[in-house]
Write a protein that holds these residues in place. Sequence first.
Motif, PDB file in Angstrom:
ATOM      1  N   PHE A 167       0.829  -1.215   0.000  1.00 51.84           N
ATOM      2  CA  PHE A 167       0.000   0.000   0.000  1.00 51.84           C
ATOM      3  C   PHE A 167       0.862   1.264   0.000  1.00 51.84           C
ATOM      4  CE2 PHE A 167      -2.035   3.446   2.344  1.00 51.84           C
ATOM      5  CZ  PHE A 167      -3.266   3.554   1.729  1.00 51.84           C
ATOM      6  N   PHE A 168       1.970   1.243   0.723  1.00 52.24           N
ATOM      7  CA  PHE A 168       2.776   2.455   0.872  1.00 52.24           C
ATOM      8  C   PHE A 168       3.856   2.613  -0.203  1.00 52.24           C
ATOM      9  CE2 PHE A 168       1.160   1.867   5.246  1.00 52.24           C
ATOM     10  CZ  PHE A 168       0.560   3.112   5.407  1.00 52.24           C
ATOM     11  N   SER A 169       3.907   1.725  -1.171  1.00 48.69           N
ATOM     12  CA  SER A 169       4.847   1.909  -2.280  1.00 48.69           C
ATOM     13  C   SER A 169       4.473   3.184  -3.034  1.00 48.69           C
ATOM     14  CB  SER A 169       4.795   0.717  -3.234  1.00 48.69           C
ATOM     15  OG  SER A 169       5.210  -0.467  -2.575  1.00 48.69           O
ATOM     16  N   PRO A 170       5.442   4.050  -3.359  1.00 50.08           N
ATOM     17  CA  PRO A 170       5.125   5.321  -4.037  1.00 50.08           C
ATOM     18  C   PRO A 170       4.494   5.087  -5.413  1.00 50.08           C
ATOM     19  CG  PRO A 170       7.350   5.369  -3.116  1.00 50.08           C
ATOM     20  CD  PRO A 170       6.876   3.954  -3.026  1.00 50.08           C
ATOM     21  N   LYS A 171       3.267   5.584  -5.580  1.00 51.62           N
ATOM     22  CA  LYS A 171       2.498   5.348  -6.797  1.00 51.62           C
ATOM     23  C   LYS A 171       2.470   6.612  -7.667  1.00 51.62           C
ATOM     24  CE  LYS A 171      -0.670   1.783  -5.012  1.00 51.62           C
ATOM     25  NZ  LYS A 171      -0.649   0.788  -6.077  1.00 51.62           N
ATOM     26  N   TYR A 172       2.702   6.409  -8.957  1.00 49.78           N
ATOM     27  CA  TYR A 172       2.726   7.515  -9.912  1.00 49.78           C
ATOM     28  C   TYR A 172       1.924   7.138 -11.156  1.00 49.78           C
ATOM     29  CZ  TYR A 172       6.597   9.699  -7.328  1.00 49.78           C
ATOM     30  OH  TYR A 172       7.385  10.296  -6.356  1.00 49.78           O
ATOM     31  N   ALA A 173       1.669   8.146 -11.987  1.00 48.07           N
ATOM     32  CA  ALA A 173       1.099   7.925 -13.310  1.00 48.07           C
ATOM     33  C   ALA A 173       1.861   8.776 -14.309  1.00 48.07           C
ATOM     34  CB  ALA A 173      -0.386   8.285 -13.337  1.00 48.07           C
ATOM     35  N   LEU A 174       2.145   8.201 -15.448  1.00 52.05           N
ATOM     36  CA  LEU A 174       2.854   8.907 -16.509  1.00 52.05           C
ATOM     37  C   LEU A 174       1.849   9.706 -17.327  1.00 52.05           C
ATOM     38  CD1 LEU A 174       5.511   9.383 -18.053  1.00 52.05           C
ATOM     39  CD2 LEU A 174       4.974   7.342 -19.408  1.00 52.05           C
ATOM     40  N   GLY A 187       4.696  12.716 -20.593  1.00 50.17           N
ATOM     41  CA  GLY A 187       6.138  12.650 -20.383  1.00 50.17           C
ATOM     42  C   GLY A 187       6.597  12.921 -18.971  1.00 50.17           C
ATOM     43  N   ALA A 188       5.686  13.306 -18.085  1.00 50.42           N
ATOM     44  CA  ALA A 188       6.037  13.582 -16.689  1.00 50.42           C
ATOM     45  C   ALA A 188       5.310  12.603 -15.781  1.00 50.42           C
ATOM     46  CB  ALA A 188       5.665  15.018 -16.324  1.00 50.42           C
ATOM     47  N   TYR A 189       5.825  12.453 -14.568  1.00 50.66           N
ATOM     48  CA  TYR A 189       5.231  11.538 -13.604  1.00 50.66           C
ATOM     49  C   TYR A 189       4.472  12.322 -12.539  1.00 50.66           C
ATOM     50  CZ  TYR A 189       8.083   7.812 -15.627  1.00 50.66           C
ATOM     51  OH  TYR A 189       8.652   6.904 -16.480  1.00 50.66           O
ATOM     52  N   ASP A 190       3.194  12.002 -12.375  1.00 49.36           N
ATOM     53  CA  ASP A 190       2.357  12.610 -11.343  1.00 49.36           C
ATOM     54  C   ASP A 190       2.265  11.668 -10.151  1.00 49.36           C
ATOM     55  OD1 ASP A 190       1.838  14.694 -13.068  1.00 49.36           O
ATOM     56  OD2 ASP A 190      -0.094  13.900 -13.737  1.00 49.36           O
ATOM     57  N   TYR A 191       2.512  12.204  -8.959  1.00 50.82           N
ATOM     58  CA  TYR A 191       2.378  11.384  -7.748  1.00 50.82           C
ATOM     59  C   TYR A 191       0.903  11.181  -7.436  1.00 50.82           C
ATOM     60  CZ  TYR A 191       2.797   9.728  -2.946  1.00 50.82           C
ATOM     61  OH  TYR A 191       2.715   8.986  -1.794  1.00 50.82           O
ATOM     62  N   LEU A 192       0.485   9.931  -7.300  1.00 53.53           N
ATOM     63  CA  LEU A 192      -0.914   9.590  -7.012  1.00 53.53           C
ATOM     64  C   LEU A 192      -1.092   8.929  -5.652  1.00 53.53           C
ATOM     65  CD1 LEU A 192      -2.085   8.004 -10.424  1.00 53.53           C
ATOM     66  CD2 LEU A 192      -2.188  10.399  -9.708  1.00 53.53           C
ATOM     67  N   GLY A 193       0.005   8.783  -4.905  1.00 53.58           N
ATOM     68  CA  GLY A 193      -0.044   7.991  -3.684  1.00 53.58           C
ATOM     69  C   GLY A 193      -0.625   8.709  -2.487  1.00 53.58           C
ATOM     70  N   SER A 194      -0.520   8.062  -1.340  1.00 50.98           N
ATOM     71  CA  SER A 194      -1.083   8.568  -0.092  1.00 50.98           C
ATOM     72  C   SER A 194      -0.198   9.646   0.515  1.00 50.98           C
ATOM     73  CB  SER A 194      -1.255   7.415   0.902  1.00 50.98           C
ATOM     74  OG  SER A 194      -2.091   6.411   0.359  1.00 50.98           O
ATOM     75  N   SER A 212      14.690   4.052  -7.136  1.00 52.56           N
ATOM     76  CA  SER A 212      14.968   5.171  -8.048  1.00 52.56           C
ATOM     77  C   SER A 212      14.603   4.889  -9.507  1.00 52.56           C
ATOM     78  CB  SER A 212      16.448   5.592  -7.961  1.00 52.56           C
ATOM     79  OG  SER A 212      16.765   6.003  -6.640  1.00 52.56           O
ATOM     80  N   VAL A 213      13.862   3.813  -9.762  1.00 50.92           N
ATOM     81  CA  VAL A 213      13.386   3.552 -11.128  1.00 50.92           C
ATOM     82  C   VAL A 213      11.881   3.322 -11.082  1.00 50.92           C
ATOM     83  CG1 VAL A 213      15.582   2.571 -11.873  1.00 50.92           C
ATOM     84  CG2 VAL A 213      13.804   1.064 -10.962  1.00 50.92           C
TER      85      VAL A 213
END
Length: 277
Positions: free
Chosen positions: A95-102, A105-112, A165-166
């Motif tokens: 659950f706490f893994s950092p979640k993003y969406a592409l 070309g940029a990554y948006d943070y979607l996590g908690s 970091s990936v």
Amino acid sequence: MTMLRITTLIENSPGEHHGLATEHGISFCVEKDGHMILFDTGQSGAFLSNAPKLNISLGAVEHVVLSHGHYDHSGGFRSLCSAARGFSLVTGEGFFSPKYALRNGAYDYLGSDFDEAFLSEKGIHHVTLSGPGKEILPGVFVLSSFPRVHSEEKVNPRFVLRKDSVFVPDSFDDEILLAVETGEGLAVLLGCSHPGMRNMLDAVKERLRRPILAVLGGTHLVEAKGSGLEKSLEYIQNSGILFIGMSHCTGKDVMDRLEAVCPGFFRNVTGSSLFFG
């Protein structure tokens, strides 16, 4: 006899009660035989102001179940911690893994916006569900680890996790659902169904050996296309489910089609309640 009320505290769509806040997100309050469970907390703390207008006191919450680590399902949790105490939190593994969406070309943070250190600071008992399921109260089940048996149900590759970091594809192994016994079958609450709506509902029927009477929540069919979408619509139409309140990330076009072919479909909006018993 089971007494059960499931109330949509917040959702994308407004209902008849014009004093209620709405937002892109979802939160359900489940009141069963004197117990209260919260499933998801929306995008913000707005659901908290809706609760008393719906004759619900969230100070009685015993369990909070967060379907997955996206902001529109867990964003109100910090606010809840200021309004209620003594509850336990149930999440899926990862659950706490950092979640993003592409996006472009940029990554948006979607996590908690909270972590395990926050839970420790607040003294919140946290249960991480890694097996097939757990009964958290009599007739109230949390399920996880859904076999991906329907090959058409694929996670959109724009969803990723940041690990070492990936960025790697997010398979949403953390996603969980809530299934509640009504006395005539199960009421199933879905967050977004990223592992696949059919995969998840099949797991409910196989593991709990009970018919599904009602389904509410998000299905992410808004992103489904072609034969995969058609098979999902056919699945729902032929499921025998009497109450179909799929909304949130289901998408307007899909909801319009469901309404046309499923007699049990209803527009599940902010303030809607289902009663059983």
